[in-house]
Design a protein around this motif. Structure first.
Motif, mmCIF file in Angstrom:
data_model
loop_
_atom_site.group_PDB
_atom_site.id
_atom_site.type_symbol
_atom_site.label_atom_id
_atom_site.label_comp_id
_atom_site.label_asym_id
_atom_site.label_seq_id
_atom_site.Cartn_x
_atom_site.Cartn_y
_atom_site.Cartn_z
ATOM 1 N N LEU A 1 46.132 22.933 14.099
ATOM 2 C CA LEU A 1 46.644 24.261 13.795
ATOM 3 C C LEU A 1 48.058 24.450 14.351
ATOM 4 O O LEU A 1 48.909 25.068 13.706
ATOM 5 C CB LEU A 1 45.708 25.328 14.366
ATOM 6 C CG LEU A 1 44.358 25.489 13.656
ATOM 7 C CD1 LEU A 1 43.462 26.466 14.407
ATOM 8 C CD2 LEU A 1 44.567 25.966 12.217
ATOM 9 N N LEU A 2 48.307 23.927 15.541
ATOM 10 C CA LEU A 2 49.644 24.019 16.130
ATOM 11 C C LEU A 2 50.657 23.279 15.267
ATOM 12 O O LEU A 2 51.755 23.793 14.996
ATOM 13 C CB LEU A 2 49.639 23.433 17.539
ATOM 14 C CG LEU A 2 51.008 23.322 18.222
ATOM 15 C CD1 LEU A 2 51.572 24.709 18.513
ATOM 16 C CD2 LEU A 2 50.907 22.502 19.506
ATOM 17 N N THR A 3 50.292 22.084 14.821
ATOM 18 C CA THR A 3 51.193 21.285 13.995
ATOM 19 C C THR A 3 51.529 21.994 12.693
ATOM 20 O O THR A 3 52.694 22.087 12.289
ATOM 21 C CB THR A 3 50.568 19.906 13.690
ATOM 22 O OG1 THR A 3 50.243 19.243 14.920
ATOM 23 C CG2 THR A 3 51.530 19.043 12.891
ATOM 24 N N VAL A 4 50.508 22.513 12.030
ATOM 25 C CA VAL A 4 50.718 23.213 10.754
ATOM 26 C C VAL A 4 51.521 24.484 10.966
ATOM 27 O O VAL A 4 52.435 24.803 10.191
ATOM 28 C CB VAL A 4 49.373 23.537 10.079
ATOM 29 C CG1 VAL A 4 49.588 24.396 8.837
ATOM 30 C CG2 VAL A 4 48.654 22.250 9.703
ATOM 31 N N GLY A 5 51.196 25.217 12.041
ATOM 32 C CA GLY A 5 51.919 26.453 12.311
ATOM 33 C C GLY A 5 53.395 26.229 12.541
ATOM 34 O O GLY A 5 54.246 26.937 11.976
ATOM 35 N N LEU A 6 53.738 25.241 13.350
ATOM 36 C CA LEU A 6 55.149 24.939 13.603
ATOM 37 C C LEU A 6 55.831 24.402 12.352
ATOM 38 O O LEU A 6 56.979 24.746 12.055
ATOM 39 C CB LEU A 6 55.269 23.917 14.736
ATOM 40 C CG LEU A 6 54.955 24.428 16.142
ATOM 41 C CD1 LEU A 6 54.999 23.292 17.156
ATOM 42 C CD2 LEU A 6 55.931 25.528 16.548
ATOM 43 N N LEU A 7 55.116 23.587 11.600
ATOM 44 C CA LEU A 7 55.687 23.031 10.373
ATOM 45 C C LEU A 7 56.048 24.139 9.391
ATOM 46 O O LEU A 7 57.162 24.179 8.848
ATOM 47 C CB LEU A 7 54.687 22.069 9.740
ATOM 48 C CG LEU A 7 55.140 21.294 8.500
ATOM 49 C CD1 LEU A 7 56.263 20.344 8.857
ATOM 50 C CD2 LEU A 7 53.963 20.545 7.904
ATOM 51 N N LEU A 8 55.127 25.054 9.155
ATOM 52 C CA LEU A 8 55.377 26.136 8.196
ATOM 53 C C LEU A 8 56.414 27.122 8.719
ATOM 54 O O LEU A 8 57.075 27.802 7.923
ATOM 55 C CB LEU A 8 54.067 26.860 7.872
ATOM 56 C CG LEU A 8 52.983 26.002 7.210
ATOM 57 C CD1 LEU A 8 51.785 26.861 6.828
ATOM 58 C CD2 LEU A 8 53.523 25.261 5.991
ATOM 59 N N ALA A 9 56.564 27.194 10.027
ATOM 60 C CA ALA A 9 57.578 28.083 10.597
ATOM 61 C C ALA A 9 58.988 27.627 10.232
ATOM 62 O O ALA A 9 59.923 28.437 10.236
ATOM 63 C CB ALA A 9 57.422 28.155 12.111
ATOM 64 N N PHE A 10 59.149 26.351 9.906
ATOM 65 C CA PHE A 10 60.463 25.825 9.544
ATOM 66 C C PHE A 10 60.683 25.785 8.030
ATOM 67 O O PHE A 10 61.698 25.257 7.582
ATOM 68 C CB PHE A 10 60.661 24.427 10.145
ATOM 69 C CG PHE A 10 61.036 24.457 11.590
ATOM 70 C CD1 PHE A 10 62.368 24.421 11.988
ATOM 71 C CD2 PHE A 10 60.066 24.556 12.572
ATOM 72 C CE1 PHE A 10 62.721 24.464 13.319
ATOM 73 C CE2 PHE A 10 60.404 24.602 13.914
ATOM 74 C CZ PHE A 10 61.737 24.564 14.294
ATOM 75 N N GLN A 11 59.741 26.352 7.270
ATOM 76 C CA GLN A 11 59.977 26.534 5.842
ATOM 77 C C GLN A 11 61.042 27.622 5.678
ATOM 78 O O GLN A 11 60.869 28.745 6.143
ATOM 79 C CB GLN A 11 58.674 26.944 5.138
ATOM 80 C CG GLN A 11 58.840 27.473 3.729
ATOM 81 C CD GLN A 11 59.382 26.432 2.757
ATOM 82 O OE1 GLN A 11 59.225 25.245 2.969
ATOM 83 N NE2 GLN A 11 60.013 26.882 1.695
#
Length: 227
Positions: free
Chosen positions: A59-69
């Motif tokens: 969840l942390l990985t996905v959250g940070l990844l989508l934050a940089f969209q």
């Protein structure tokens, strides 16, 4: 008389510096989590302690990844929802029939399940589809070429992941044999999702995506070498 161009360059430079700082912080946080997990799973006498944090790490990985969209438009949200749902439903069909990936069942490591499939599995399909789709955008290829390359990147990561997943009870295969059907199924589903990614109308750029893919690849490949 002051140079008027400086009035425009200063805010742009400041914004660029802030973005780079955010990127470095995100990379540092992910590196800390993955290195800790690698050391815990690979060298600890109690890997079960570290396995309980696998859902949080995902969840942390996905959250940070989508934050940089750069732009989270309606089309982007729709892509995320559809990809997550398709990934989850394909796994449900796979679990129930064995027709997609072969015969397997999920363990407890990935957390809460519904219909025999962890809810986070759909999120994992989203993360992989999005990350590899972004990576393929760097290549001077037509849409279908990028989709094929991105699908192969997904299958490559799965090939590194499979032995680790079995070892730590992410899932288990019947007769403890990973069938070639699994990789064919992965490629087919990944290719469909990559075509959907290419046809979705949103900004396909993410500064964190290459780091996330390489970090996961090195994480699972490294654990595989310790076996």
């Amino acid at each position: 008389m002051p140079d008027p161009t400086q009035q425009y360059l200063a805010p742009v430079t400041t914004q660029f510096t802030a973005q780079r700082r955010r990127l470095r912080v995100a990379q540092g946080v992910l590196l800390l989590f993955y290195v800790t997990g690698f050391l815990g799973l690979g060298f600890s006498d109690n890997p079960a302690f570290y396995l309980q944090f696998v859902p949080l790490n995902l969840l942390l990985t996905v959250g940070l990844l989508l934050a940089f969209q750069p732009e989270r438009s309606v089309a982007f949200v729709w892509f995320c929802l559809v990809t997550t749902a398709v990934g989850f439903l394909v796994e449900v069909v796979g679990i129930q029939t064995g027709l997609v990936f072969g015969y397997y069942k999920y363990g407890s490591t990935l957390g809460l399940q519904w219909l025999g499939v962890p809810l986070l599995v759909g999120v994992n399909w989203l993360m992989l589809t999005y990350t590899t789709g972004i990576l393929a955008r760097y290549l001077p290829l037509p849409g279908i070429g990028r989709a094929v390359v991105a699908a192969l990147l997904m299958v490559g990561l799965d090939a590194c992941l499979e032995p680790i997943a079995v070892r730590y009870n992410f899932w288990q295969w019947r007769f403890d044999v990973i069938p070639f059907q699994n990789f064919k199924g992965w490629f087919a589903v990944a290719l469909i999702l990559q075509v959907f990614f290419n046809r979705s109308d949103f900004v396909k750029r993410n500064a964190l995506a290459p780091f996330v893919y390489m970090l996961q690849l090195l994480f699972f490949f490294g654990l595989g070498l310790l076996d």
